[in-house]
Scaffold this motif. Sequence first.
Motif, PDB file in Angstrom:
ATOM      1  N   LEU A  63      19.918  28.694  29.306  1.00 30.45           N
ATOM      2  CA  LEU A  63      21.360  28.470  29.269  1.00 30.45           C
ATOM      3  C   LEU A  63      21.775  28.470  27.794  1.00 30.45           C
ATOM      4  O   LEU A  63      21.326  27.628  27.017  1.00 30.45           O
ATOM      5  CB  LEU A  63      21.692  27.136  29.930  1.00 30.45           C
ATOM      6  N   LEU A  64      22.622  29.413  27.418  1.00 32.77           N
ATOM      7  CA  LEU A  64      22.855  29.685  26.002  1.00 32.77           C
ATOM      8  C   LEU A  64      24.344  29.725  25.663  1.00 32.77           C
ATOM      9  O   LEU A  64      25.172  30.110  26.488  1.00 32.77           O
ATOM     10  CB  LEU A  64      22.227  31.025  25.614  1.00 32.77           C
ATOM     11  N   GLY A  65      24.656  29.357  24.425  1.00 31.92           N
ATOM     12  CA  GLY A  65      26.004  29.506  23.902  1.00 31.92           C
ATOM     13  C   GLY A  65      26.168  30.865  23.259  1.00 31.92           C
ATOM     14  O   GLY A  65      25.228  31.674  23.220  1.00 31.92           O
ATOM     15  N   PRO A  66      27.349  31.165  22.712  1.00 37.59           N
ATOM     16  CA  PRO A  66      27.600  32.480  22.102  1.00 37.59           C
ATOM     17  C   PRO A  66      26.716  32.790  20.901  1.00 37.59           C
ATOM     18  O   PRO A  66      26.565  33.954  20.541  1.00 37.59           O
ATOM     19  CB  PRO A  66      29.083  32.407  21.707  1.00 37.59           C
ATOM     20  N   SER A  67      26.110  31.769  20.288  1.00 38.61           N
ATOM     21  CA  SER A  67      25.229  32.019  19.142  1.00 38.61           C
ATOM     22  C   SER A  67      24.041  32.891  19.524  1.00 38.61           C
ATOM     23  O   SER A  67      23.455  33.568  18.678  1.00 38.61           O
ATOM     24  CB  SER A  67      24.727  30.689  18.567  1.00 38.61           C
ATOM     25  N   ALA A  68      23.678  32.905  20.815  1.00 40.33           N
ATOM     26  CA  ALA A  68      22.533  33.709  21.256  1.00 40.33           C
ATOM     27  C   ALA A  68      22.810  35.201  21.188  1.00 40.33           C
ATOM     28  O   ALA A  68      21.872  36.008  21.181  1.00 40.33           O
ATOM     29  CB  ALA A  68      22.150  33.320  22.683  1.00 40.33           C
ATOM     30  N   THR A  69      24.078  35.588  21.162  1.00 42.40           N
ATOM     31  CA  THR A  69      24.428  37.018  21.157  1.00 42.40           C
ATOM     32  C   THR A  69      24.487  37.611  19.751  1.00 42.40           C
ATOM     33  O   THR A  69      24.667  38.816  19.606  1.00 42.40           O
ATOM     34  CB  THR A  69      25.784  37.240  21.848  1.00 42.40           C
ATOM     35  N   ALA A  70      24.370  36.777  18.722  1.00 40.10           N
ATOM     36  CA  ALA A  70      24.448  37.264  17.346  1.00 40.10           C
ATOM     37  C   ALA A  70      23.218  38.091  16.999  1.00 40.10           C
ATOM     38  O   ALA A  70      22.157  37.965  17.624  1.00 40.10           O
ATOM     39  CB  ALA A  70      24.588  36.091  16.378  1.00 40.10           C
ATOM     40  N   ILE A 113      24.718  33.252  29.395  1.00 33.59           N
ATOM     41  CA  ILE A 113      25.560  32.934  28.249  1.00 33.59           C
ATOM     42  C   ILE A 113      26.810  32.177  28.694  1.00 33.59           C
ATOM     43  O   ILE A 113      27.492  32.589  29.631  1.00 33.59           O
ATOM     44  CB  ILE A 113      25.977  34.209  27.494  1.00 33.59           C
ATOM     45  N   TYR A 114      27.112  31.076  27.997  1.00 30.44           N
ATOM     46  CA  TYR A 114      28.306  30.280  28.266  1.00 30.44           C
ATOM     47  C   TYR A 114      29.253  30.351  27.066  1.00 30.44           C
ATOM     48  O   TYR A 114      28.891  30.836  25.993  1.00 30.44           O
ATOM     49  CB  TYR A 114      27.927  28.831  28.567  1.00 30.44           C
ATOM     50  N   GLN A 115      30.482  29.852  27.272  1.00 29.88           N
ATOM     51  CA  GLN A 115      31.497  29.989  26.235  1.00 29.88           C
ATOM     52  C   GLN A 115      31.239  29.112  25.015  1.00 29.88           C
ATOM     53  O   GLN A 115      31.846  29.299  23.969  1.00 29.88           O
ATOM     54  CB  GLN A 115      32.891  29.684  26.800  1.00 29.88           C
ATOM     55  N   SER A 116      30.345  28.136  25.147  1.00 30.06           N
ATOM     56  CA  SER A 116      30.003  27.269  24.012  1.00 30.06           C
ATOM     57  C   SER A 116      28.616  26.702  24.238  1.00 30.06           C
ATOM     58  O   SER A 116      28.101  26.682  25.365  1.00 30.06           O
ATOM     59  CB  SER A 116      31.019  26.127  23.869  1.00 30.06           C
ATOM     60  N   ASN A 117      28.019  26.202  23.160  1.00 31.74           N
ATOM     61  CA  ASN A 117      26.721  25.559  23.274  1.00 31.74           C
ATOM     62  C   ASN A 117      26.844  24.254  24.063  1.00 31.74           C
ATOM     63  O   ASN A 117      25.918  23.865  24.789  1.00 31.74           O
ATOM     64  CB  ASN A 117      26.156  25.285  21.873  1.00 31.74           C
ATOM     65  N   VAL A 171      41.967  32.827  15.186  1.00 30.66           N
ATOM     66  CA  VAL A 171      41.344  33.117  16.474  1.00 30.66           C
ATOM     67  C   VAL A 171      40.952  34.582  16.552  1.00 30.66           C
ATOM     68  O   VAL A 171      41.767  35.477  16.321  1.00 30.66           O
ATOM     69  CB  VAL A 171      42.307  32.760  17.628  1.00 30.66           C
ATOM     70  N   HIS A 172      39.718  34.847  16.884  1.00 41.89           N
ATOM     71  CA  HIS A 172      39.222  36.206  17.080  1.00 41.89           C
ATOM     72  C   HIS A 172      38.653  36.287  18.486  1.00 41.89           C
ATOM     73  O   HIS A 172      37.739  35.552  18.836  1.00 41.89           O
ATOM     74  CB  HIS A 172      38.157  36.555  16.039  1.00 41.89           C
ATOM     75  N   VAL A 173      39.206  37.169  19.294  1.00 42.07           N
ATOM     76  CA  VAL A 173      38.820  37.253  20.691  1.00 42.07           C
ATOM     77  C   VAL A 173      37.820  38.396  20.897  1.00 42.07           C
ATOM     78  O   VAL A 173      38.049  39.506  20.441  1.00 42.07           O
ATOM     79  CB  VAL A 173      40.035  37.480  21.599  1.00 42.07           C
ATOM     80  N   THR A 174      36.723  38.088  21.577  1.00 45.61           N
ATOM     81  CA  THR A 174      35.746  39.109  21.941  1.00 45.61           C
ATOM     82  C   THR A 174      35.799  39.325  23.439  1.00 45.61           C
ATOM     83  O   THR A 174      35.747  38.372  24.203  1.00 45.61           O
ATOM     84  CB  THR A 174      34.321  38.677  21.536  1.00 45.61           C
ATOM     85  N   LEU A 175      35.937  40.568  23.873  1.00 47.52           N
ATOM     86  CA  LEU A 175      35.980  40.878  25.294  1.00 47.52           C
ATOM     87  C   LEU A 175      34.561  41.087  25.805  1.00 47.52           C
ATOM     88  O   LEU A 175      33.783  41.825  25.218  1.00 47.52           O
ATOM     89  CB  LEU A 175      36.820  42.137  25.556  1.00 47.52           C
ATOM     90  N   TRP A 176      34.221  40.395  26.885  1.00 51.95           N
ATOM     91  CA  TRP A 176      32.894  40.488  27.475  1.00 51.95           C
ATOM     92  C   TRP A 176      32.971  41.335  28.733  1.00 51.95           C
ATOM     93  O   TRP A 176      33.877  41.200  29.522  1.00 51.95           O
ATOM     94  CB  TRP A 176      32.366  39.094  27.846  1.00 51.95           C
ATOM     95  N   SER A 177      32.008  42.205  28.930  1.00 48.13           N
ATOM     96  CA  SER A 177      31.981  43.011  30.141  1.00 48.13           C
ATOM     97  C   SER A 177      30.877  42.511  31.054  1.00 48.13           C
ATOM     98  O   SER A 177      30.007  41.767  30.645  1.00 48.13           O
ATOM     99  CB  SER A 177      31.721  44.473  29.784  1.00 48.13           C
TER     100      SER A 177
END
Length: 318
Positions: free
Chosen positions: A191-198, A219-223, A312-318
């Motif tokens: 179970l991971l936050g967005p830091s895992a996608t870096a 992946i979740y929206q926050s840690n 604010v910087h928005v990233t679109l997830w597919s």
Amino acid sequence: MTPTQLRAYSAVVRLGSVKQAAAHLSVSESAISLHIGQLRRELGDQLFSRTAAGLAFTPGGLRLASRATELLGLQDITVLEVSAAGRGRRLLRVGASSLFAEHAAPGLIERFAARADDLDLELSVRDPGSFEALLLSRTIDIAIGPPPAVLDPALTARPVMNYRVVVVTGPDNPIVHLRPSAAQLRDQTWLLGPSATAGSGAIPDLLARLGVPEERQHIYQSNAAALEEAKRGKGVTPALSFAVAPDIRNGSVIQLPSPHAVLEAGWHALTRLDQGVPSPAAELCRFASTPRAIQAMMRGAGAKAGHFRPSVHVTLWS
């Protein structure tokens, strides 16, 4: 392209019709149509067409819709920055990795902003892989997160804080009764936050070291959100030891007793070498590694509204 044209197009996209866009902007429909026509001719794209179901946008029209929002937002921010500068205020734009922004930035910003009444801070979450390009293009003034493997000679890096990543899970997870091997950890649901996608950083490094397959990564929206799911026994999650210490003490999560489930890492502050002296970025770079700042980062705090403006910087997830 002019701001007026982009504002007209953005209104059409948002409201779904030329008529409503005209009413919203308090102009005539012919004025909106004129601006759209100018954009079509300049870009060589129809942008959208009318259908029975409403407006149908071309791929180029959709791309322009996104860019129009960004450009208009940048224009608004620039107006605010110029106005602030005219009043004698300084602006410091901080780019941070997601892990740092969530756990350490609030306390650091509160302590640093309290030192100067004429300073506004803007924090944006960025992929560490883009730090150097953002600094060199002067999009941000300072970046805080994992250091690059090779530092550009136009930049300087200064250590900020060392930390430890541990792997925790809920007390009902059977793995807490084991001293899990790397293979057993690899087979868990992560179970991971967005830091895992870096592209770089402690969490991606830990996952790569263990060889956790992508299908095992959620992946979740926050840690913090990932940690809450771990408390419910949905899987394991990597966490900063200082951030999760209260949960370990009260027994809501258990730290896995395995050498494979621990990683030592550190954050660095990156700045340009050609910044004026003194500069807010250089001041923050020096302050961030002081005992007072480290204590604030570990405890966490909120910034006063008069000092802090989030970007604010928005990233679109597919």
